[in-house]
Design a protein around this motif. Structure first.
Motif, PDB file in Angstrom:
ATOM      1  N   ASN A 251       0.878  -1.089   0.125  1.00  9.18           N
ATOM      2  CA  ASN A 251      -0.190   0.081   0.097  1.00  9.18           C
ATOM      3  C   ASN A 251       1.005   1.221  -0.063  1.00  9.18           C
ATOM      4  O   ASN A 251       1.867   1.262   0.855  1.00  9.18           O
ATOM      5  CB  ASN A 251      -0.806  -0.239   1.361  1.00  9.18           C
ATOM      6  N   VAL A 253       2.118   2.412  -2.763  1.00  9.11           N
ATOM      7  CA  VAL A 253       3.024   2.264  -3.948  1.00  9.11           C
ATOM      8  C   VAL A 253       2.034   2.281  -5.244  1.00  9.11           C
ATOM      9  O   VAL A 253       1.122   1.660  -5.425  1.00  9.11           O
ATOM     10  CB  VAL A 253       3.954   1.110  -4.259  1.00  9.11           C
ATOM     11  N   TYR A 254       2.161   3.514  -6.010  1.00  9.64           N
ATOM     12  CA  TYR A 254       1.316   4.065  -6.960  1.00  9.64           C
ATOM     13  C   TYR A 254       1.910   3.751  -8.419  1.00  9.64           C
ATOM     14  O   TYR A 254       3.195   4.081  -8.420  1.00  9.64           O
ATOM     15  CB  TYR A 254       0.864   5.293  -6.927  1.00  9.64           C
ATOM     16  N   SER A 255       1.097   3.495  -9.522  1.00  9.09           N
ATOM     17  CA  SER A 255       1.702   3.906 -10.715  1.00  9.09           C
ATOM     18  C   SER A 255       1.415   5.293 -10.962  1.00  9.09           C
ATOM     19  O   SER A 255       0.380   5.981 -10.439  1.00  9.09           O
ATOM     20  CB  SER A 255       1.016   3.054 -11.946  1.00  9.09           C
ATOM     21  N   GLU A 258      -2.248   5.810 -12.013  1.00 13.09           N
ATOM     22  CA  GLU A 258      -3.078   5.973 -10.908  1.00 13.09           C
ATOM     23  C   GLU A 258      -3.058   7.001 -10.077  1.00 13.09           C
ATOM     24  O   GLU A 258      -4.189   7.892  -9.799  1.00 13.09           O
ATOM     25  CB  GLU A 258      -2.847   4.632 -10.069  1.00 13.09           C
ATOM     26  N   ARG A 262      -6.290   9.730 -10.224  1.00 12.77           N
ATOM     27  CA  ARG A 262      -7.094   9.858  -8.980  1.00 12.77           C
ATOM     28  C   ARG A 262      -7.105  11.333  -9.000  1.00 12.77           C
ATOM     29  O   ARG A 262      -8.209  12.099  -8.561  1.00 12.77           O
ATOM     30  CB  ARG A 262      -6.409   9.348  -7.708  1.00 12.77           C
ATOM     31  N   PHE A 271     -10.721  15.953  -2.496  1.00 10.79           N
ATOM     32  CA  PHE A 271     -11.353  15.167  -1.585  1.00 10.79           C
ATOM     33  C   PHE A 271     -11.567  16.025  -0.195  1.00 10.79           C
ATOM     34  O   PHE A 271     -10.464  16.421   0.364  1.00 10.79           O
ATOM     35  CB  PHE A 271     -10.458  13.795  -1.427  1.00 10.79           C
ATOM     36  N   PRO A 272     -12.630  15.647   0.598  1.00 10.11           N
ATOM     37  CA  PRO A 272     -13.846  14.856   0.391  1.00 10.11           C
ATOM     38  C   PRO A 272     -14.922  15.612  -0.226  1.00 10.11           C
ATOM     39  O   PRO A 272     -15.856  14.887  -0.556  1.00 10.11           O
ATOM     40  CB  PRO A 272     -14.184  14.715   2.085  1.00 10.11           C
ATOM     41  N   THR A 276     -13.227  10.206  -4.635  1.00  3.07           N
ATOM     42  CA  THR A 276     -12.338   9.486  -4.697  1.00  3.07           C
ATOM     43  C   THR A 276     -11.078  10.104  -3.925  1.00  3.07           C
ATOM     44  O   THR A 276     -10.529  11.074  -3.928  1.00  3.07           O
ATOM     45  CB  THR A 276     -11.842   9.703  -6.141  1.00  3.07           C
ATOM     46  N   PRO A 277     -10.375   9.166  -3.152  1.00  2.00           N
ATOM     47  CA  PRO A 277      -9.339   9.743  -2.255  1.00  2.00           C
ATOM     48  C   PRO A 277      -8.203   9.297  -2.850  1.00  2.00           C
ATOM     49  O   PRO A 277      -7.861   8.860  -4.065  1.00  2.00           O
ATOM     50  CB  PRO A 277      -9.625   8.432  -1.103  1.00  2.00           C
ATOM     51  N   ILE A 278      -7.087   9.908  -2.123  1.00  2.00           N
ATOM     52  CA  ILE A 278      -5.664   9.848  -2.723  1.00  2.00           C
ATOM     53  C   ILE A 278      -4.734   9.708  -1.533  1.00  2.00           C
ATOM     54  O   ILE A 278      -4.980  10.590  -0.723  1.00  2.00           O
ATOM     55  CB  ILE A 278      -5.061  10.752  -3.732  1.00  2.00           C
ATOM     56  N   ALA A 279      -3.373   9.273  -1.652  1.00  2.00           N
ATOM     57  CA  ALA A 279      -2.662   9.077  -0.199  1.00  2.00           C
ATOM     58  C   ALA A 279      -1.907  10.547  -0.198  1.00  2.00           C
ATOM     59  O   ALA A 279      -1.522  11.119  -1.375  1.00  2.00           O
ATOM     60  CB  ALA A 279      -1.483   8.058  -0.433  1.00  2.00           C
ATOM     61  N   TRP A 352       2.005  -1.265   4.502  1.00  2.00           N
ATOM     62  CA  TRP A 352       2.172   0.019   3.832  1.00  2.00           C
ATOM     63  C   TRP A 352       3.429   0.216   3.519  1.00  2.00           C
ATOM     64  O   TRP A 352       4.344   0.003   4.474  1.00  2.00           O
ATOM     65  CB  TRP A 352       1.498   1.258   4.930  1.00  2.00           C
TER      66      TRP A 352
END
Lengths: 466, 274
Positions: A251, A253-255, A258, A262, A271-272, A276-279, A352
Motif C-alpha cells: 500500500n 506504491v502507485y503507478s 493511478e 485519481r 477530496f472529500p 475519490t481519495p488519494i494518499a 504500507w
C-alpha cells in the motif's frame, strides 16, 4: 525585421513557487497583449522558416507571429487553427525547445522566439472573446468515421475530417473527454476547462462524442466497421509499467497513471468534496525522469508532502523531461536524487510502504538510446524512509483493442504497427497513431500522426482505394 | 445521464438496480462487470453485471462507502452520471461438469448470470448461498431455476445449514465430489472457500474485487498477485484460480483507503443530513 535584436524572450509572469505549491491553479499567467506584441516583434520573419519544419503539424509560425506583432490577434488564431485544432493545449504542453524553438534562427546566438507562449496567447485571446466561431463546413460526403479515443490524436483527426465534410463520431472509454490531457496532465499545467472548450468547439462543428464506450469491449472494431466507413485508433498509452522489484504491491506504491488519474480525472485533490481519495504522503519518492514524473512530484507537493524526491537512475543531462518542467519542479523544492535506482520497497506490519532501498549508479558507455548507460555501484545500497512511492517509468499501449482485434498486427510490446506515410494499420479501413503506435511519446507527435492519418482517411473515403 | 429503470432493496444494505443501456448487451457475457458513477463527484465503482437485455443492464450492489451510499439513496426514475461496460474477462464456461457455485452478500446477485451460463452449457449446478442470517438471503427462486441442488447457509442457523462456508464445504465435500467450485462474494468469503478446497485439490475459481478506477487496464490499482506474478484484475480477471491468489496482499490492498472512506462518508452524511 526587428530594428534591434532583443537577445532574451519576453518573460512570462507566473505564480511564485511558495504560493503555487499550495494550490492547483495554473503556474504561468500567459502574456498580456503588450507582452505578446513585444515578443512577436523579436521574430526575424525568415523567408525559409526552419520553425515550420520543426513543427509536427506544420503551423505557419512566422505568419501567425506577424499577425500578433501587428495586433491582429484574430487573424493569428485563425491561421494557427488551419493546422492545429488544439492551440491552447499545444501552447502549454508542447516541447517547443526540441521542436520549433530549437531550430529558430535567433536561437543560434540568442534565446529563440517564444513560439509556444505566443501560440498560447493567441488561443487564450480567442477564448476570452467568447465562443469561437464555427468555420463554414462543406456539404456532407455521407461517409462515417469512428475515432477511438478522445485524446489529442483523436480530437485532431475529428477536427480535420469534420472540416472535410465527413461525419465523425468519437468513442471515449472514460466518463470525460480529453484522454491524457484530462486524466494525465495536471490542472496546474493544463487547466481542464481549456480541454473541454476545445472539445466543445468540435461538438459545435458537428462531431459526435460518445462517452463510456470501451471499444474492444462495449463493441469491437469489427462491429463498428458494420456502421462506419473508417476507424482511427488513438487509444494512447494505457498500460503502466512497474519495475518488478520486491514490495511494489505494498500500500502506498502507485503507478503514475493511478496517482495522476485519481488527482486529475477524479479530482481527488478536492477530496472529500469529491469521493475519490488519494494518499497524502509526507515523504514521497517519484521514480523516473520524464514529464510524467515531474507532474507526479509537483502534484505530491500540492497534496501536502513535506519532502518529494525524484529518483532517477541517470543524471540530469539524460532526463527526458522538458527543461521547463524540471525547472518548475526545482523551483518548487523537489529534491532530485540523480544516479539512483530503487531495488526494493519495505513495508510496515500493516502492509504500507515505509522505506525504500536504493543503489547508486554511475554512467558507462552510451546504450541503444544514445544516452550513457547507468551501471550500479556495488555496495552503494542505502535505505531511506518513504510513505508514498510513485512509479513513473513509462507505459505500454493499452491492450484492449489488440486483444479483441486478431487481424490487427501488433509489435512485441503490443504497439499497433502502421505504415508511417499513411498511418494505415494491417487491417483495412483502420488507421492508428499516437502512443498506441509509438509507446509513450508526446501530445504533438500524436497530433502529427493524426494529421497524416486524416489526410489518408480522406483520400480513402473519396477514392475508395485502400 | 443514465436512467434507473428499476431500483429495489433486496435485503438490508443490498440493492438491485436496472439501468438503461442500449449497448451493454451487445457483447455482455457472464462474469463481466460494469463501472457506474453516481454523480459528478462520485467514484467509478466496478459492479458485477447480473443481467442484461437490449435496453438495460442490471447490477446488485452493497452500500459500503460514499459512492455506493449515494447509489443506494436513488430510486426508480432517477438518473446516475455514468455507466460503462462490459469490462473484464468473462467466466470460462465449461461443459458437462459438476460445479458447486457459492455466493455471499452481493455475490449472490453476481452468481445469477454465471449459474445461467453454466446450466445452459450442460453442467450440473449445485448452488449454495450464505449469509449471517436468513433475512439477508435473497433471489432463492431466481437461482433455483438454474440449480440442480440448492442450499442455504446461515451462520446463526436461522435457515438451512448452520455455520460458515468452510463448515458447509467440509460437510458437503465429505460425501459428494465436484469438478469445480465457483465463488462470488466478499474477499473473506472467496478466501475461505479457496482455503477450504485447496487441501482437497478441487479447482476453484473466484471473482475478486480489488479497488479499481478506470477498469480498462490503465491505472494498475487493481493489481493482484497470482502465482507470484502481478496481474490487473480489470483486464486479466476479475476471476482467478483461488488457490493461486496472494490473499494477504489482496486483503491489505482493499483497505488502502479505509480511513479516507470513513471520512468521506461522514462528510457526505453531514452535507446531506446536516
Amino acid at each position: 525585421m526587428p530594428e534591434k535584436i532583443i537577445p532574451k524572450k519576453t518573460p512570462m509572469r507566473e505564480q511564485p513557487p511558495k504560493e503555487r505549491i499550495k494550490n492547483f491553479n495554473e503556474v504561468p499567467y500567459g502574456y498580456s497583449p503588450e507582452e505578446a506584441i513585444a515578443e512577436a516583434k523579436r521574430c526575424l520573419q525568415c523567408k525559409k522558416a526552419p520553425c515550420v519544419a520543426g513543427c509536427p503539424v506544420e503551423i505557419d509560425i512566422p505568419g501567425f507571429i506577424k499577425f500578433i506583432a501587428e495586433g491582429d490577434f484574430k487573424s493569428a488564431i485563425r491561421l494557427i487553427k488551419e493546422k492545429n485544432v488544439l492551440p491552447a493545449v499545444c501552447g502549454r504542453v508542447c516541447p517547443q525547445e526540441t521542436q520549433c524553438e530549437q531550430v529558430c534562427t535567433l536561437a543560434k546566438k540568442y534565446e529563440p522566439v517564444a513560439i509556444g507562449r505566443l501560440e498560447r496567447f493567441a488561443a487564450d485571446y480567442e477564448a476570452a472573446q467568447g465562443e469561437a466561431p464555427i468555420p463554414e463546413l462543406p456539404p456532407s460526403t455521407g461517409k462515417k468515421v469512428a475515432v477511438i479515443g478522445s485524446g489529442p490524436g483523436g480530437l485532431t483527426v475529428a477536427g480535420d475530417l469534420i472540416r472535410l465534410g465527413h461525419s465523425v463520431t468519437i468513442f471515449e472509454a472514460l466518463h470525460k473527454p480529453g484522454g491524457v490531457l484530462v486524466y494525465g496532465i495536471p490542472e496546474f499545467r493544463l487547466p481542464k476547462a481549456i480541454v473541454y472548450r476545445e472539445v466543445d468547439y468540435l461538438i459545435r462543428c458537428g462531431v459526435k462524442l460518445v462517452l463510456n464506450f470501451i471499444v474492444g469491449k462495449t463493441a469491437t472494431i469489427d462491429q463498428l466497421l458494420k456502421e462506419f466507413d473508417a476507424v482511427y485508433i488513438g487509444t494512447g498509452a494505457g498500460l503502466p509499467w512497474f519495475m518488478n522489484i520486491p514490495g511494489e504491491n505494498l500500500n502506498g506504491v502507485y503507478s503514475a497513471n493511478e496517482y495522476l488519474t485519481r488527482s486529475n480525472l477524479m479530482k481527488a485533490y478536492l477530496f472529500p468534496e469529491y469521493d475519490t481519495p488519494i494518499a497524502r504522503g509526507k515523504r514521497v519518492a517519484v521514480v523516473g525522469g520524464g514529464n510524467v514524473a515531474m507532474d507526479c512530484a509537483r502534484t505530491a507537493l500540492r497534496l501536502g508532502a513535506e519532502e518529494v524526491h525524484i529518483v532517477y537512475r541517470r543524471s540530469k543531462q539524460e532526463m527526458p523531461a522538458r527543461i521547463e518542467e524540471i525547472h518548475h519542479a526545482e523551483e518548487e523544492g523537489v529534491i532530485f536524487d540523480w544516479l539512483t535506482l530503487p531495488v526494493r520497497y519495505i513495508g510496515d506490519e500493516r502492509g504500507w510502504v515505509k522505506e525504500m532501498e536504493c543503489i547508486k549508479m554511475q554512467l558507462g558507455e552510451p546504450d541503444a538510446s544514445g544516452r550513457r548507460k547507468p551501471i550500479p555501484i556495488e555496495g552503494s545500497n542505502y535505505i531511506t524512509p518513504v510513505d508514498t512511492v510513485i512509479c513513473a517509468i513509462g507505459q505500454g499501449p493499452n491492450p484492449l483493442i489488440p486483444q479483441t482485434t486478431p487481424d490487427l498486427k501488433a509489435g512485441k510490446w503490443g504497439n499497433i504497427e502502421v505504415d508511417k506515410a499513411t498511418m494505415k494499420t494491417s487491417k483495412p479501413k483502420c488507421w492508428a497513431g499516437g502512443d498506441v503506435v509509438r509507446g509513450g511519446a508526446t501530445v504533438i507527435l500524436a497530433m502529427g500522426d493524426a494529421r497524416i492519418a486524416a489526410r489518408s482517411i480522406d483520400e480513402y473515403l473519396r477514392t475508395g482505394v485502400w | 445521464m443514465v436512467k434507473i429503470l428499476k431500483k429495489e432493496l433486496l435485503v438490508p444494505n443490498i440493492h438491485f438496480m436496472v439501468l438503461e443501456s442500449e449497448v451493454i448487451h451487445l457483447n455482455a457475457k457472464a462474469g463481466e462487470f460494469v463501472v457506474v458513477r453516481p454523480d459528478e463527484y462520485g467514484e467509478r465503482i466496478p459492479l458485477n453485471l447480473v443481467d442484461w437485455d437490449e435496453h438495460s443492464a442490471s447490477v446488485v450492489f452493497m452500500e459500503v462507502g460514499t459512492s455506493t451510499r449515494k447509489l443506494g439513496c436513488l430510486k426508480s426514475g432517477d438518473t446516475i452520471a455514468d455507466l460503462a461496460g462490459p469490462l473484464g474477462r468473462p467466466t470460462e464456461i465449461v461443459t458437462g461438469k459438476k460445479i458447486l457455485a457459492i455466493g455471499g452478500c452481493y455475490g449472490i446477485g453476481a452468481l445469477y448470470p454465471v449459474l445461467r451460463a453454466f446450466k445452459e452449457s450442460g453442467n450440473t449446478v449445485i448452488t449454495a448461498i450464505e449469509a449471517r442470517s436468513a433475512f439477508l438471503l435473497y433471489w432463492q427462486e431466481r437461482l433455483k431455476k438454474y440449480s440442480d441442488e440448492f442450499f442455504e447457509i446461515t451462520r446463526d442457523g436461522t435457515r438451512g445449514f448452520t455455520g460458515h462456508i468452510d463448515k458447509f464445504l467440509n460437510w458437503y465435500l465429505l460425501k459428494n465430489s465436484v469438478d469445480m467450485v465457483y465463488a462470488q462474494g466478499c474477499a473473506y468469503l472467496t478466501y475461505l472457500v479457496s482455503q477450504t478446497t485447496k487441501p482437497v485439490g478441487i479447482k476453484t475459481v473466484v471473482g475478486l474485487n480489488p479497488i479499481m478506477i478506470d477498469a480498462t487496464g490503465m491505472c494498475g490499482v487493481c493489481r493482484v498477485i497470482i502465482n507470484g506474478e502481478t496481474k490487473f484484475a480489470c483486464v486479466d480477471g476479475p476471476e482467478f484460480d483461488g488457490h493461486s491468489v496472494d490473499w494477504a496482499n489482496l486483503l491489505t490492498r482493499r483497505h488502502i483507503y479505509i480511513n479516507e472512506e470513513r471520512r468521506s462518508l461522514s462528510f457526505y452524511e453531514c452535507e446531506k443530513y446536516g
